[in-house]
Motif scaffolding. Structure first.
Motif, short mmCIF file in Angstrom:
data_model
loop_
_atom_site.label_atom_id
_atom_site.label_comp_id
_atom_site.label_asym_id
_atom_site.label_seq_id
_atom_site.Cartn_x
_atom_site.Cartn_y
_atom_site.Cartn_z
N GLY A 1 14.98 -32.37 18.12
CA GLY A 1 16.29 -31.94 18.21
C GLY A 1 16.26 -30.45 17.93
O GLY A 1 15.33 -29.75 17.23
N GLU A 2 17.31 -29.79 18.46
CA GLU A 2 17.55 -28.31 18.43
C GLU A 2 18.77 -28.01 18.45
O GLU A 2 19.57 -28.59 19.04
N GLU A 3 19.15 -27.03 17.39
CA GLU A 3 20.57 -26.55 17.37
C GLU A 3 20.44 -24.99 17.45
O GLU A 3 19.79 -24.72 16.85
N ILE A 4 21.50 -24.65 18.28
CA ILE A 4 21.65 -23.15 18.96
C ILE A 4 22.96 -22.56 18.46
O ILE A 4 23.95 -23.25 19.10
N PHE A 5 23.05 -21.42 18.23
CA PHE A 5 24.27 -20.59 18.36
C PHE A 5 23.83 -19.41 18.96
O PHE A 5 23.12 -18.68 18.41
N VAL A 6 24.61 -19.12 20.03
CA VAL A 6 24.19 -18.00 20.85
C VAL A 6 25.21 -16.61 20.03
O VAL A 6 26.39 -16.74 20.01
N LEU A 7 24.37 -15.65 19.74
CA LEU A 7 24.76 -14.53 19.03
C LEU A 7 25.30 -13.51 19.77
O LEU A 7 26.11 -12.67 19.69
N SER A 8 24.38 -13.05 20.74
CA SER A 8 24.51 -12.02 21.95
C SER A 8 24.00 -12.29 23.13
O SER A 8 23.07 -13.05 23.12
N GLY A 9 24.26 -11.59 24.11
CA GLY A 9 23.91 -11.91 25.53
C GLY A 9 24.26 -13.45 26.03
O GLY A 9 25.27 -13.74 25.75
N THR A 10 23.30 -13.71 26.87
CA THR A 10 23.58 -15.16 27.64
C THR A 10 22.28 -15.70 27.60
O THR A 10 21.58 -15.57 28.10
#
Length: 222
Positions: free
Chosen positions: A63-72
């Motif tokens: 599994g993988e957890e992601i939070f986008v901090l900047s950009g796309t």
């Protein structure tokens, strides 16, 4: 490879500590915040995509957890701007990329094997937020003892009101302070069980990614 691998101790990485290292894919770099294992590892990282960079399609057995901090950040034809929270469950497959460039916070091999659902939450949507005392909370994930939120704290407000079984936070904006230190955006901290009343929001408040109750006593390598 072991990075901040003693989970019985407090671990902290500030922006001044960042050491960007190349990933196996050209144009993608990472800062290792904690890591237990080799290239396929239980890991927490900041990952930076240069414009027009990508990874080949690949699975995530843990599994993988992601939070986008900047950009796309993109997965195939799905595009996630800053403020997007994603969970890709164990066994999922994706092809990550970024056309304009992106900075993301990533956790690998830290989900329970029976987690099945993909999650996507746009934290920029006001309807995903709810007031809780003096703070606003955007719930991101809850399962058993693991609780993941984005929180907006008022100036001077404690990050923790009570003892925590374990905690991990990433400062998105604003400041957090202790009696002898001020933390700027981009600071990451992992905490073992205990009380931490000295961590409070600075004079401008703070927005914090916060995960609690998720750390095993002795994490195993992936």
């Amino acid at each position: 490879m072991l990075v901040n691998a003693d989970f019985s101790r407090r671990a902290i990485v500030t922006p001044d500590d960042y050491q960007w290292v190349p990933s196996p894919q050209s144009g993608v770099e990472r800062v290792m915040l904690d890591r237990l294992g080799g290239e396929k590892a239980r890991a927490t990282s900041l990952v930076r995509y240069a414009p027009e960079s990508d990874f080949p399609e690949h699975p995530h057995p843990g599994g993988e957890e992601i939070f986008v901090l900047s950009g796309t950040f993109s997965e195939g034809d799905r595009h996630y701007p800053a403020g997007s929270y994603l969970r890709n469950p164990p066994g999922s497959v994706h092809q990550p990329a970024s056309r304009e460039g992106a900075l993301i916070f990533v956790k690998l091999w830290q989900m329970k094997p029976d987690e099945k659902e993909r999650v996507h939450i746009d934290t920029r949507d006001p309807s995903n937020w709810q007031p809780c005392g003096r703070r606003d909370i955007c719930p991101l994930f809850y399962s058993g003892t693991e609780h993941v939120t984005l929180q907006r704290l008022q100036p001077g407000e404690p990050l923790f009101a009570t003892e925590v079984t374990s905690a991990e936070w990433l400062l998105i904006c604003g400041q957090l302070k202790t009696t002898d230190q001020t933390f700027e955006p981009g600071t990451w901290m992992r905490l073992p069980q205990g009380r931490y009343p000295d961590i409070t929001a600075g004079s401008q408040g703070a927005m914090v990614y916060l995960k609690t109750g998720h750390l095993p006593d002795k994490p195993e390598e992936a």
